[in-house]
Design an enzyme around this catalytic site. Structure first.
Site, PDB file in Angstrom:
ATOM      1  N   LYS B  54       5.587   2.481  37.928  1.00 12.77           N
ATOM      2  CA  LYS B  54       4.419   2.632  37.068  1.00 12.77           C
ATOM      3  C   LYS B  54       4.568   1.714  35.855  1.00 12.77           C
ATOM      4  CE  LYS B  54       1.814   6.344  34.916  1.00 12.77           C
ATOM      5  NZ  LYS B  54       0.593   5.542  35.115  1.00 12.77           N
ATOM      6  N   ASN B  78      -9.961   5.732  39.672  1.00 13.75           N
ATOM      7  CA  ASN B  78      -8.965   6.315  38.786  1.00 13.75           C
ATOM      8  C   ASN B  78      -9.051   5.665  37.425  1.00 13.75           C
ATOM      9  OD1 ASN B  78      -6.377   4.719  37.882  1.00 13.75           O
ATOM     10  ND2 ASN B  78      -6.993   3.878  39.870  1.00 13.75           N
ATOM     11  N   ILE B  80      -6.232   6.301  34.728  1.00 10.66           N
ATOM     12  CA  ILE B  80      -5.050   6.981  34.184  1.00 10.66           C
ATOM     13  C   ILE B  80      -4.819   6.534  32.748  1.00 10.66           C
ATOM     14  CG2 ILE B  80      -2.601   7.493  34.573  1.00 10.66           C
ATOM     15  CD1 ILE B  80      -4.430   8.294  36.959  1.00 10.66           C
ATOM     16  N   GLY B  81      -4.958   5.247  32.509  1.00  9.84           N
ATOM     17  CA  GLY B  81      -4.831   4.744  31.142  1.00  9.84           C
ATOM     18  C   GLY B  81      -3.410   4.405  30.727  1.00  9.84           C
ATOM     19  N   CYS B 139      -5.101  -4.349  34.281  1.00  9.30           N
ATOM     20  CA  CYS B 139      -5.470  -2.926  34.290  1.00  9.30           C
ATOM     21  C   CYS B 139      -6.889  -2.763  33.753  1.00  9.30           C
ATOM     22  CB  CYS B 139      -4.502  -2.094  33.440  1.00  9.30           C
ATOM     23  SG  CYS B 139      -4.997  -0.355  33.394  1.00  9.30           S
ATOM     24  N   LYS B 174      -0.160  -9.805  38.808  1.00  8.15           N
ATOM     25  CA  LYS B 174      -1.195  -9.029  39.508  1.00  8.15           C
ATOM     26  C   LYS B 174      -2.572  -9.422  38.981  1.00  8.15           C
ATOM     27  CE  LYS B 174      -2.008  -4.354  41.206  1.00  8.15           C
ATOM     28  NZ  LYS B 174      -1.445  -2.997  41.245  1.00  8.15           N
ATOM     29  N   THR B 202      -7.479  -2.960  41.013  1.00 11.00           N
ATOM     30  CA  THR B 202      -8.683  -2.206  41.382  1.00 11.00           C
ATOM     31  C   THR B 202      -9.955  -2.899  40.896  1.00 11.00           C
ATOM     32  OG1 THR B 202      -8.426  -0.894  39.382  1.00 11.00           O
ATOM     33  CG2 THR B 202      -7.524   0.024  41.408  1.00 11.00           C
ATOM     34  N   GLY B 252      -5.271  -3.635  48.711  1.00 10.10           N
ATOM     35  CA  GLY B 252      -6.637  -3.151  48.523  1.00 10.10           C
ATOM     36  C   GLY B 252      -7.077  -2.397  49.760  1.00 10.10           C
ATOM     37  N   THR B 275      -3.296   3.728  47.561  1.00  9.04           N
ATOM     38  CA  THR B 275      -4.073   4.947  47.764  1.00  9.04           C
ATOM     39  C   THR B 275      -3.759   5.640  49.088  1.00  9.04           C
ATOM     40  OG1 THR B 275      -5.795   3.848  46.476  1.00  9.04           O
ATOM     41  CG2 THR B 275      -6.438   5.830  47.642  1.00  9.04           C
TER      42      THR B 275
END
Lengths: 275, 325
Positions: B54, B78, B80-81, B139, B174, B202, B252, B275
């Site tokens: 993470k 999602n 999450i932050g 992100c 990423k 995402t 993905g 996922t």
């Protein structure tokens, strides 16, 4: 509060029985002797979708005895519809047991078990355990209408005293179950509650007014169910034994931290929540 | 062992991303797999190429308020932050208490400034538990700041250049799909010294509760993952593969070996599974077995033989007309 010490596993099970205690509510029993032996009251499972739906479904474990485990759930979307389509003989894989469960240590003598709707599903196991230890158990049970007060006879048969409330007054007192609990006489030593978030908030407020400690089994959307995605959090006092370790204000952190409902919970002490 | 099983066993699934050697071409996506330990009881750790941890930032972050997840058709949103305890605490506690596992461990770094990325990477990459670094410059769930980097090719180049100087370990950047020209961002990252590219993060999305008239995520917007974004991701890999020479980690909505194969054929050297772990934690090992069988049945000896095959002849597609096979 307890932590989950028992390693969970994926269990391949076979459906034994399926009934509908009310329209849209399904009771599904399956053959899972190893899981039945290790499940503690208040734990849940993740049902791996048997027919192509995406993401597993978290369900409270309703019964766990001998070789049979059962879940009780309401059909509220495609995943629960898929599970509701299972019949005796079908295969079902579940990841379980998950979560911490209720803390029944401390020998409570008089316990109020408070259910909001399908939240009843997480409360049979603790009620049975408490009755087995000779505690008095009162069930306070609220639902929208009489037909949705499923399994109340079962709780009565286990030895619980039953007090019901319905939104429409079709059975028991008209109103919310938290109102019923607020008038509990005599005052219980401990409250265990499970249900939708507004009902749990009202229950926490009623318990605070009564001065009774309460353990709440929270409802939240899960993705993984095993603590990997941090999608199902609730703010909690950093000093709680359940709080995930996180820096305090002196180190740039906070007095309130986000705990995972699936991993640190789903059961939390009401007074430690900061929601 | 039958002849065909023997052939499958001989298939080489190992790949390299820069200096990072993976026994299997499968990474577990950042934020989807915790520290790996959460899944270790359900998955076979010896059948996983690597776990991307993470993301960690310089300072502690409480993350977004709930709800953080919404199920959507063929996927999920999602937000999450970037909840994490900050790099100091992370190194002292989270990383120090890790259980050794056979998979490779890739640290993920997020940030809000170029300097923060460099600082956190330097500290994290210095640890022996970390085999490689993924730069999360994409992100979508931190008030637009986090994704700014991957949406701007020049800024991506600046971040990667500065971070590159802090470590010799493999650096995976990423990329965000929420851009007009992902190939341009990819080229900047390659020029700046990236060893590999993770394609894609995402896709920005939103869901609204028609009962309450409110957004369903606490953060209002979120990142969409799952099969819903797979065609977007396959195209992104395909385009990036044409633009750069460094390896690509395709990701993905991968749920099956067929899904994974699409990414390899589009030009990915490895794939990342996120996922799908929420459906069944045994999916990654099934994909590995599926890849072995697919290659074995075709008499292929290594995964590298199919990488980018769908990209061959792209420029001269017409030349392929009438050709069979």
């Amino acid at each position: 509060m307890l932590t989950n010490q028992m390693p969970a596993a994926v269990h391949a099970t076979t459906v034994l029985d399926r009934t509908e205690p009310a329209p849209g509510i399904v009771l599904l029993g399956f053959y899972a002797p190893e899981l039945a032996a290790v499940t503690r009251p208040g734990q849940f499972l993740m049902a791996i979708p048997p027919g192509g739906e995406r993401t597993a479904t978290a369900l409270g474990i309703y019964e766990a005895q001998d070789r049979r485990v059962a879940v009780l759930f309401s059909v509220c979307g495609p995943r629960t519809r898929e599970l509701a389509g299972l019949r005796a003989g079908d295969r079902l894989e579940v990841t379980a047991p998950l979560g911490n469960g209720f803390d029944l240590s401390g020998s409570p003598r008089d316990v109020a078990v408070v259910a909001g709707g399908i939240g009843i599903a997480s409360l049979l196991l603790p009620a049975q355990a408490l009755i087995a230890s000779s505690a008095r158990v009162r069930l306070y049970y609220g639902a929208r209408s009489a037909a949705l007060l499923v399994e109340r006879d079962r709780f009565a048969a286990e030895g619980c005293e039953i007090h019901c409330a319905t939104d429409d007054g079709s059975y028991g007192r008209r109103g919310f179950v938290s109102g019923l609990l607020a008038g509990a006489e005599p005052r219980p030593d401990l409250v265990l509650a499970c249900g939708p978030t507004p009902m749990l908030r009202a229950t926490a407020a009623a318990c605070s007014a009564l001065g009774v400690p309460a353990q709440l089994s929270l409802e939240e959307t899960f993705a993984c169910g095993v603590g990997g995605c941090w999608g199902c959090v609730v703010p909690i006092d950093r000093n709680s034994a359940q709080a995930p370790r996180f820096p305090g204000p002196d180190k740039g952190g906070s007095d309130t931290v986000n705990a995972r409902v699936c991993k640190e919970g789903p059961v939390f002490w009401a007074h430690e929540l900061r929601w | 062992m039958s002849g065909s099983q023997a052939a499958h066993a001989a298939v080489d699934l190992s790949v390299k991303l820069g200096r990072l050697e993976l026994a299997y071409p499968t990474l577990m996506g950042s934020g989807c797999y915790g520290s790996g330990e959460e899944f270790a009881a359900f998955a076979d750790p010896a059948k996983i190429g690597g776990v991307v941890l993470k993301s960690v930032t310089q300072r502690p972050r409480l993350g977004n308020r709930a709800p953080r997840l919404v199920a959507t058709p063929s996927g999920m949103l999602n937000a999450i932050g970037l909840q994490n305890p900050g790099i100091d605490w992370y190194l002292e506690h989270d990383l120090a208490e890790r259980v050794p596992r056979p998979w490779k461990t890739i640290g993920s770094v997020a940030g809000f400034s170029v300097d923060e990325y460099a600082y956190v990477t330097q500290r994290l990459a210095a640890r022996p538990e970390i085999d490689a670094i993924e730069l999360n410059v994409s992100c979508p769930n931190v008030a637009a700041e986090g994704e700014t980097f991957a949406c701007d090719p020049k800024l991506t180049g600046r971040v990667v250049r500065l971070v590159r100087d802090t470590t010799e370990k493999t650096l995976i950047v990423k990329l965000s799909p929420n851009v007009t020209d992902i190939a341009a961002v990819a080229r900047e990252a390659e020029d700046a010294g990236a060893d590999a590219l993770a394609v894609i993060n995402t896709v920005r999305g939103m869901a609204i509760d028609v009962g309450t008239w409110r957004p369903r995520l606490g953060n209002v917007t979120g990142g969409l993952s799952g099969p819903a974004i797979r065609p977007i991701a396959v195209l992104a890999v395909y385009e990036v593969a044409r633009a750069v020479k460094i390896p690509i980690v395709g990701q993905g909505g991968i749920e099956t070996v067929t899904d994974a194969l699409e990414f390899f054929l589009a030009g990915a050297t490895a794939v990342s599974i996120g996922t799908a772990n929420f459906i069944d934690p045994r999916i990654p090992e099934r994909i590995v077995e599926g890849l072995r069988a697919y290659l074995g049945e075709r008499g292929l000896l290594s995964i590298g033989q199919i990488v980018g095959q769908a990209n061959r002849g792209f420029a001269g597609a017409h030349r392929c007309e009438g050709r069979e096979g």
